[in-house]
Structure formats: structure tokens, C-alpha cells
Design an enzyme around this catalytic site. Structure first.
Site, PDB file in Angstrom:
ATOM      1  N   HIS A 133       0.803  -1.219   0.000  1.00  0.00           N
ATOM      2  CA  HIS A 133       0.000   0.000   0.000  1.00  0.00           C
ATOM      3  C   HIS A 133       0.835   1.267   0.000  1.00  0.00           C
ATOM      4  CE1 HIS A 133      -3.861  -2.197   1.327  1.00  0.00           C
ATOM      5  NE2 HIS A 133      -3.802  -2.014   0.038  1.00  0.00           N
TER       6      HIS A 133
ATOM      7  N   ARG B 146     -24.886   6.917 -12.379  1.00  0.00           N
ATOM      8  CA  ARG B 146     -25.802   5.784 -12.112  1.00  0.00           C
ATOM      9  C   ARG B 146     -26.162   5.824 -10.630  1.00  0.00           C
ATOM     10  NH1 ARG B 146     -22.284   2.812 -16.035  1.00  0.00           N
ATOM     11  NH2 ARG B 146     -23.651   1.747 -17.508  1.00  0.00           N
TER      12      ARG B 146
ATOM     13  N   ARG C 192     -28.925  10.378 -13.443  1.00  0.00           N
ATOM     14  CA  ARG C 192     -29.990   9.475 -13.880  1.00  0.00           C
ATOM     15  C   ARG C 192     -30.766   9.012 -12.653  1.00  0.00           C
ATOM     16  NH1 ARG C 192     -28.618   3.823 -16.738  1.00  0.00           N
ATOM     17  NH2 ARG C 192     -28.028   3.194 -14.655  1.00  0.00           N
TER      18      ARG C 192
ATOM     19  N   GLU D 125     -33.182   3.528 -24.661  1.00  0.00           N
ATOM     20  CA  GLU D 125     -32.642   2.172 -24.520  1.00  0.00           C
ATOM     21  C   GLU D 125     -33.724   1.112 -24.708  1.00  0.00           C
ATOM     22  OE1 GLU D 125     -30.732   1.904 -20.653  1.00  0.00           O
ATOM     23  OE2 GLU D 125     -32.320   3.038 -19.673  1.00  0.00           O
TER      24      GLU D 125
ATOM     25  N   ASN E  89     -26.167  -0.397 -24.048  1.00  0.00           N
ATOM     26  CA  ASN E  89     -26.112  -1.712 -23.385  1.00  0.00           C
ATOM     27  C   ASN E  89     -27.499  -2.342 -23.388  1.00  0.00           C
ATOM     28  OD1 ASN E  89     -23.639  -0.594 -22.812  1.00  0.00           O
ATOM     29  ND2 ASN E  89     -24.082  -0.208 -20.669  1.00  0.00           N
ATOM     30  N   ASP E  90     -28.481  -1.560 -22.942  1.00  0.00           N
ATOM     31  CA  ASP E  90     -29.840  -2.093 -22.934  1.00  0.00           C
ATOM     32  C   ASP E  90     -30.449  -2.052 -24.328  1.00  0.00           C
ATOM     33  OD1 ASP E  90     -30.465  -3.061 -20.390  1.00  0.00           O
ATOM     34  OD2 ASP E  90     -30.502  -1.021 -19.593  1.00  0.00           O
TER      35      ASP E  90
ATOM     36  N   CYS F 277     -24.323   7.058 -23.605  1.00  0.00           N
ATOM     37  CA  CYS F 277     -23.628   6.689 -22.367  1.00  0.00           C
ATOM     38  C   CYS F 277     -23.489   5.187 -22.217  1.00  0.00           C
ATOM     39  CB  CYS F 277     -24.308   7.310 -21.152  1.00  0.00           C
ATOM     40  SG  CYS F 277     -26.023   6.815 -20.997  1.00  0.00           S
TER      41      CYS F 277
HETATM   42  C1  PEP Z   1     -27.190   1.332 -20.967  1.00  0.00           C
HETATM   43  O1  PEP Z   1     -28.150   0.554 -20.865  1.00  0.00           O
HETATM   44  O2  PEP Z   1     -26.499   1.454 -21.994  1.00  0.00           O
HETATM   45  C2  PEP Z   1     -26.810   2.155 -19.811  1.00  0.00           C
HETATM   46  C3  PEP Z   1     -25.863   3.063 -19.889  1.00  0.00           C
HETATM   47  O3  PEP Z   1     -27.454   1.895 -18.644  1.00  0.00           O
HETATM   48  P1  PEP Z   1     -27.026   0.683 -17.648  1.00  0.00           P
HETATM   49  O4  PEP Z   1     -25.822   0.024 -18.246  1.00  0.00           O
HETATM   50  O5  PEP Z   1     -26.789   1.314 -16.340  1.00  0.00           O
HETATM   51  O6  PEP Z   1     -28.258  -0.157 -17.686  1.00  0.00           O
HETATM   52 MG    MG Z   2     -29.560   0.768 -19.198  1.00  0.00          MG
END
Ligand code: PEP
Ligand code: MG
Length: 835
Positions: A451, A558, A594, A693, A716-717, A764
């Protein structure tokens, strides 16, 4: 008569419960309240001294039952016990029953003359009447989202696989132990054949559990289910670790192999922190005092002396944590948070107290032998990282020793700039160093994952560790040079060597400067289009270093992470502080908050979700949030209050319909008008946007764009919903690619709708941080890209090479391709052409 003590974070609550219990027993039971702390500014908390006083006020040899609310209340009660004599301790019973119901049941049973076992049992079962009465209102309990869980006679269990790269090393272990402390349930942890107490940092650390290993948690007690859910949430959150290396600058842990002969005046050690320092050597004397073992008569007072020193050590650490956060960074401060847990580990303190009582040893000797025994346990683990934790134990040990024997404290402030030479340097000592005066560090012992090495890197001090005993031959006052990247220490360098080192030093400084400057430079395409580059964060702790990483704002906060790993939802003030802290760190850059995005797939221990067959298609994101108006309004109040002085924008996740946007905006308007009538300031022009999304939002983008100020695409979603492929299921991995033609067409539809409505579009999702996608995204017309901080410098550098007309051509061509592989291959090809 048996006494009762009520311990709560709130003085009012403790007093209220006492009053209620006294009323039920006509004031015939001795009941004491220990609530809150003596700090008018921040009165919520628990104080071991107060708990001890409360116990003493109702103490008799008949016994005392102590009921606590949550988390540190339990720790305070346990610490209070340490102040009592062993004789007294035998009569104190800490009870895990629910506070209010438990206290009333216990008081009634004490009044009725029940014995301790009966009182404890009555208190523990005190929720039963309420549960029976409200049985009709209790939903079918949600399945905890666990890898595998079950109810056994010995308690509920949860089996998980360790997801984070480094395994259960010091910081994840610390997070787990802190979490365990927030519940009343007894939580044990099984790894292979070993079973340990999840509240003991040493026991958890010494398991040596690594990435991919299976762990089984066993919880017993009233809130066992909630505790396991919280553990699952922590595991889902990768034990709180980011697996990406912060900036690729962590030096190798090995002693470098040297090609060719080295000059005689060079000592080779292990590179620990990059950079070249030239200055005067200064030896730091050993920090461990000589400890004399004495026989004591009054073991109780010796034990108390140790407890007082331990509490003082915990207090010191609070200051060190605050200072380290300010001077070095939150991640590094986590080292000292782990020290706090070591100091509160019953394995350590019990061993020392036992030695005092059984061997009649003085506190210093008893303490140091417990510390050395614990350090030896770490050294015996077959893992270099864990072996290095022995130094943390010794560091913690010395901290307490300084309170027991203050004359031994050594000063670490230097009048003249120097290069520090030491046998070893503790993390606490390293954190105290001032980079203005300590130009470099060389230690004879230690490793690059120690550390102190991590803190030296955080402070930007060039450092070498494990340089061996040869260091002792360098006299204080000698001119030396340290090359922290190569691991070389030059003693009395010759004029030629010095010139060479000086020129390498200035080249290195310049390179660092350029890196810093370029990551902070805006991302402007060759033809002048400015793309805003922001960072994704989950907690305000992650803001440290964002500006240096090049973030111009936060494109996705988030907030669900603020709600996880704890026993209840954060209050309005806690949220306000978190949002404000993030905004302050960004120096006026925008922060997009968010709203809470939870559901069956993102569990939170204290929220009960109904069991859903398809949580990803269920009651999540804005759907859940809109129906939980108290929670939603608390969050909106915190966001609006933070917007009064900061550049805050609000964003709703998982939007699928216009109705959801309208409901969310109506709730916002209601909160804003309440704030107005309370004369509380907020930004009346705060931008409000939505995440795109859900495919329905893409198809409806033209309509939705009329009602919001911006879109931010969550790829992502979006990818998983467009492709109907679970983003967490490796079997459908190929489908979950944002380069799938269907996803690209969705992206084009979104940016086109936003452009027509005159609003801006960001992204994002993870795609935003992939440099392979940068041309495409610029070509599709994205105005903002928000990503994990380590990706920023490269994406910014990429944007500076792009011509937006050419990027539009790349996007147009990519939209004609018929597979994700074809798109990927095409983008790779066009990237190579640019080089
Ligand atoms: C996404 O869905 O792209 C997003 C940024 O939200 P999360 O990954 O937090 O669901
Ligand atoms: Mg999402």
C-alpha cells in the site's frame, strides 16, 4: 433486576423506545437509552462510551440485555463491552432482536421475572404477532437474485462466484466486512473447507479467495434475507472493484532483469512509482518502538488502557481517511478504511485483551504480540498481495502503540527536500509525506503492490521498493538519484551520469505534462466539430482524477449505486451531498443525474421486488420509480437542490412511452413547486432528458423529442432489447453487439429525430468508449459521448484525427452492411487507413 439498554443512531428514537417500554411496564424495569452522538452539527451516530455509561447505569449481576438498531450501533455495543471488566462482560447480552418490538417484549418479560434465555427469546420473536396480523398484506417474498440460495436449518445460504479480477483482496474484503456490520444477522463465509466470520477483516482476508472461486454465505437472524441480498448486490457490483487498470502506469511487481553491466554505483530494486528524482539521501529510522514486557497486577485497568488507545487509533484513522481523500484520492483512502476494519477486528483486540488477563502482560506487550501474530497469518498466505497486507497490520499496530507509548512517535516532516531511505515505510507514514519535500522514496523491503507503493503512486512521488540491505551503506546527505520506472538507485552519480539523468528527468516531466495537457484538451474534429466527452460514474468517490483523465462532465451518474450496499435508502441530504460533491469535482462541467434505475435485475437489499419471470422486461427503471413516489420525490428534491448552484441535468432511464415522460415531468413540477413554496432554490431551467434504450422509444423518438431537452443512448440495454438477447448471457454474446446492423439503424433514427427537433444527443452505453466506434458515432451525429474514465484519453485523441465529412461517409457505408462482423471489419479497415 435485569436491565435493558436501547442503542440507536438517533437519540430521539432511543429515548422514545425507552419511554414506550417504561410505560408498558409502569416504570418498574431499569431501562437506559444510548442514542446519537455528542455533535450538534451531526447528531446521528452511536458512541461506545455512551453505550458503556448506559449499561453501567442499569447494571446488576442479574444481567443486562442490550438491543441495537443497525450497523455501527452493534460495533459500538461490542466496543462498550471492552470497557467493562470480564466479570461484568459475562452478564451483558447483546440481542439481535428488532429494536422497537424487541425492547417492548424484553421489558415485559423482565417485568414478569423471566430469565435471560426467555427474555432473549421473547425479544427475538417479537415480530411474530405483527407478521401474523399482516399476513394478508405480505407479498410472496421476492426470490433473492442470487446465484443459488436456500434456507437451511443452520440459516439461509447464498453461493456466488467471485467476479472481480483481484478476488477478495483487501478492499473488496473491507467492503464485505463493512456491509456485514450493517446487519444484525450473523454472517459466515465458507470458502473450500474453511468457514470464517464475515465481520472479521482478517478472517476474510486470510481466506485467500480469488477470482472464479466459489463462496458460500450463511446468514442467521432476523434480517438474514436482507443481508444476503445486500451481499448479492455487492457481488453483482464486482465487489466494488473496477477491473480496468487506472491508467496503465502501475509498474511491474518484479525486480527488472538487466541487460549488460550496470555501473558499480547502482542498486537495483523493484519499480514502484514512475519518475526520476535527484536529491539528498535521508535515512528514516525504524518506526517500531522497542517493547518491554511487564507483569501488571490490575489487568482491568490495563485492558481499559488498551481499549482507549484502540478508540484513539480509530479516531486518528478518520482524520487520515479525510486527509488522504483530499490529498491523494478516494481509492487510496480506502486503504485506511481497511485499516479501521483491522483495528475493529475482534480477532485482534480479543487476542490482546486475553493476553492481558491471562498472562498479566502490560497493554503494549499484549497488543504487539497480537499484532505480530496477525501479521504472521497474512505472511503465511500463499499470495504475494495478501502477504503484503501484513504491513498494514503492523501499521495499524504501530498506530495504537503510539497512543500507548507516545514518547516513541517519530516525526516525518522534513525541512529540506530529500530522498527518503527506509527499511520499510508504512502506508500511514507514506500518506503523511509532502511531495514538495520528499522527492523520492527507496525502501529496502516491500513490494510494488504494497500500500505504501500505491500511495506513493497516488502522490506522484517516484519510488523504489525492495532495494535490499545495500541501502544501509548510503550515508544520509549523499547525493542520489532514483529512477522509479527502471528500479535503479544511483549513489553519488558522476557528472556524466548526472547530466544523463537530468535530461531523462526533464524528458519524463515533459511527457507527463503533455499527457496531462492532451487528455484535458477538447475533442475537436479536424474540421472543427466539438464533441463533448464525459465520464460515467456510480458514486461520488469515482470523481477523483476525472478532470485529469480528460472528462468535461459526467454524462451518466448511475444513482442506483448510492442505494446499494447499505441497509436503507440514502436520505435527501445524503443524495444532495453526493450530487453536489460530484458537480464540485467537475468544476462547472455538466453532471447528468440518472434517476434510480432498479428492478429485478439490479437488486437492492431493502427493496422487496415481486418475483418476475422476466425481470429485464419487468418492473424496472422509470416503471418502478414512478410508482414509488416517496422515493422518487426524495431523489428529485435532492437533484433540484443541487441544481441551484451547479450544472445539473436530470435523466430518466428505460423510457418507453410519452406517458412516462409526462408523469415524470409532472412529479418534477410538483417537487419544484414545493421547493418554491419552501423558499428553497433550484435551477428553473434544468435540462431534462431521457435515455433511449427501449426500442419503443426509438420508434417514438420523433414524438418524445418534443418533450425533452436531450437524448442519451444506452446501447447496453438498447442492444439487448433490439436484438432480444440478454446482455449478461454469454451464449448470445454475438447478438449483443452494438455493431449489429439493426442497432446502427436505431442509432441513426435517434440522432435524426433529435436533430429535427433541435435537441442534442449523447451516448452513455459502453459503445461510446470504444475507439473503434468513434468515427461511426461522430458520423451519425452524436454531440456527446460518455464513458468510463480510462477510455477518455484515447477516444479524445481519436476524435482529433477525424474529419466529420469523412465520418459521415463511414457511417453511411456502415449502414449498408449486413452483419456485425462486416461492420466491425469495415471499421477496423477504415481505422487502419487513417493511421
Ligand atoms: C445502458 O443501458 O447502456 C446504460 C448506460 O445503462 P445501464 O448500463 O446502467 O443499464
Ligand atoms: Mg440501461
Amino acid at each position: 433486576m435485569i436491565g435493558l439498554v436501547v442503542v440507536s443512531h438517533s437519540a430521539k428514537l432511543a429515548e422514545g423506545v425507552r419511554e414506550l417500554a417504561q410505560q408498558m411496564t409502569q416504570h418498574s424495569v431499569p431501562i437506559a437509552a444510548a442514542g446519537g452522538i455528542d455533535d450538534p452539527e451531526n447528531p446521528i451516530g452511536t458512541d461506545p462510551m455512551q453505550v458503556m455509561a448506559a449499561i453501567e447505569s442499569v447494571y446488576s449481576d442479574d444481567g443486562v440485555v442490550v438491543l441495537m438498531d443497525l450497523g455501527s450501533a452493534i460495533m459500538s455495543a461490542e466496543m462498550a463491552m471492552e470497557f467493562l471488566t470480564p466479570e461484568q462482560q459475562q452478564h451483558i447480552h447483546l440481542c439481535e432482536a428488532p429494536l422497537v418490538e424487541g425492547a417492548l417484549a424484553a421489558a415485559v418479560q423482565i417485568n414478569a421475572g423471566g430469565d435471560i434465555a426467555l427474555i432473549m427469546s421473547e425479544a427475538r420473536h417479537a415480530l411474530a404477532p405483527k407478521q401474523k396480523q399482516l399476513a394478508h398484506a405480505i407479498d410472496t417474498p421476492a426470490e433473492p437474485a442470487v446465484t443459488s440460495s436456500s434456507n437451511t436449518v443452520g440459516g439461509e445460504t447464498l453461493t456466488v462466484t467471485i467476479p472481480n479480477k483481484l478476488g477478495l483482496h483487501a478492499r473488496p474484503a473491507a467492503r464485505l466486512v463493512s456491509l456485514a456490520g450493517q446487519f444484525n444477522a450473523t454472517l459466515t463465509l465458507k470458502h473450500g473447507t474453511e468457514t470464517v466470520n464475515a465481520r472479521s477483516i482478517t478472517q476474510v482476508n486470510t481466506l485467500g479467495a480469488r477470482h472464479g472461486d466459489e463462496l458460500t454465505f450463511i446468514a442467521t437472524g432476523a434480517d438474514a434475507t436482507a443481508a444476503l441480498k445486500a451481499v448479492q448486490a455487492l457481488v453483482d457490483n464486482n465487489f466494488g472493484d473496477r477491473d480496468d487498470s487506472p491508467n496503465g502506469t502501475t509498474p511491474t511487481a518484479e525486480r527488472p532483469t538487466i541487460a549488460g553491466d550496470l555501473p558499480d554505483n547502482v542498486i537495483v530494486g523493484i519499480p514502484a512509482s514512475n519518475g526520476i528524482a535527484i536529491g539528498t539521501a535521508r535515512h528514516l529510522q525504524a518506526q517500531t518502538p522497542e517493547i518491554e514486557t511487564r507483569t501488571v497486577e490490575n489487568t482491568d485497568s490495563e485492558s481499559k488502557r488498551l481499549s482507549t488507545a484502540v478508540i484513539a487509533g480509530v479516531d486518528d484513522l478518520k482524520h487520515v481517511i479525510a486527509n488522504t481523500k483530499r490529498k491523494v484520492g478516494a481509492d487510496e483512502a480506502g486503504i485506511f478504511e481497511a485499516h479501521q476494519l483491522i483495528l475493529q477486528d475482534p480477532d485482534l483486540t480479543d487476542a490482546a485483551h486475553n493476553t492481558i488477563h491471562h498472562n498479566k502482560h502490560n497493554a503494549e506487550a499484549a497488543w504487539w504480540s497480537a499484532v505480530e501474530a496477525m501479521a504472521a497469518r497474512y505472511r503465511n498466505i500463499n499470495d504475494a498481495y495478501m502477504q503484503a497486507r501484513a504491513d498494514d497490520v503492523l501499521d495499524v499496530g504501530r498506530r495504537v502503540l503510539r497512543h500507548l507509548a507516545p514518547e516513541q512517535v517519530a516525526s516525518l516532516s522534513f525541512d529540506e527536500p530529500c530522498i527518503l531511505l527506509a527499511k520499510d515505510l508504512s502506508p500511514s507514514d507514506t500518506a503523511q509525506l509532502d511531495p514538495e519535500n520528499v522527492l523520492g522514496i527507496v525502501t529496502a523491503e516491500g513490494g510494488a503492490t504494497g500500500h505504501s507503493a500505491i500511495i506513493a503512486r497516488g502522490l506522484g512521488i517516484p519510488a523504489i521498493v525492495g532495494a535490499g540491505t545495500g541501502l544501509q551503506l548510503i550515508n544520509s546527505g549523499t547525493e542520489i538519484a532514483v529512477d522509479g520506472q527502471k528500479g535503479f538507485v544511483w549513489q553519488a552519480p558522476s557528472a556524466v551520469q548526472l547530466t544523463q539523468l537530468q535530461s531523462e528527468q526533464s524528458a519524463w516531466q515533459q511527457q507527463q505534462q503533455e499527457l496531462r495537457e492532451s487528455s484535458r484538451k477538447p475533442a475537436i474534429t479536424r474540421d472543427g466539430k466539438n464533441i463533448e466527452i464525459a465520464a460515467n460514474i456510480g458514486t461520488p468517490k469515482q470523481v477523483s482524477g476525472l478532470l485529469d483523465a480528460g472528462a468535461e462532465g459526467i454524462g451518466l451518474f448511475r444513482t442506483e449505486l448510492l442505494f446499494m450496499d447499505r441497509a436503507q435508502a440514502p436520505t435527501e441530504d445524503e443524495q444532495y451531498d453526493a450530487y453536489t460533491q460530484a458537480a464540485q469535482a467537475l468544476n462547472g462541467g455538466p453532471v447528468i443525474i440518472r434517476t434510480l434505475d432498479v428492478g429485478g435485475d439490479k437488486p437492492i437489499s431493502y427493496i422487496t421486488f415481486d418475483h418476475e419471470e422476466n425481470p429485464f422486461l419487468g418492473h424496472r427503471g422509470i416503471r418502478y420509480w414512478l410508482e414509488n413516489t416517496d422515493l422518487a420525490k426524495t431523489q428529485l428534491r435532492a437533484v433540484c437542490r443541487a441544481s441551484a448552484k451547479h450544472n445539473i441535468k436530470l435523466m430518466f432511464p428505460m423510457v418507453g412511452t410519452l406517458d412516462e415522460v409526462q408523469q415524470a415531468r409532472a412529479l418534477l413540477a410538483e417537487v419544484q413547486s414545493a421547493l418554491k413554496s419552501e423558499n428553497i432554490a433550484y435551477d428553473t431551467d434544468m435540462e431534462v432528458g431521457i435515455m433511449i434504450e427501449v426500442p419503443a422509444a426509438v420508434m417514438n423518438a420523433t414524438q418524445l423529442a418534443q418533450h425533452v431537452d436531450f437524448f442519451s443512448v444506452g446501447t447496453n440495454d438498447l442492444t439487448q432489447y433490439v436484438m432480444a438477447a440478454d446482455r449478461g448471457n454469454p451464449k448470445v454474446k454475438a447478438l449483443v453487439s452494438p455493431f449489429q446492423p439493426a442497432v446502427l439503424h436505431a442509432l441513426r433514427q435517434i440522432t435524426a429525430a433529435a436533430k429535427d427537433a433541435g435537441i442534442w444527443t449523447g451516448m452513455c452505453g459502453e459503445m461510446a468508449g470504444n475507439p473503434l466506434a468513434t468515427d461511426l458515432l461522430v458520423g451519425l451525429g452524436f454531440d456527446e459521448l460518455s464513458m468510463n474514465a480510462p477510455a477518455i484519453a484515447e477516444v479524445k485523441a481519436k476524435i482529433r484525427t477525424i474529419d466529420s465529412v469523412k465520418a459521415r461517409g463511414i457511417a453511411a457505408h456502415a449502414l449498408t452492411l449486413d452483419s456485425a462482423d462486416a461492420v466491425t471489419a469495415y471499421l477496423k479497415g477504415s481505422n487502419d487507413d487513417e493511421r
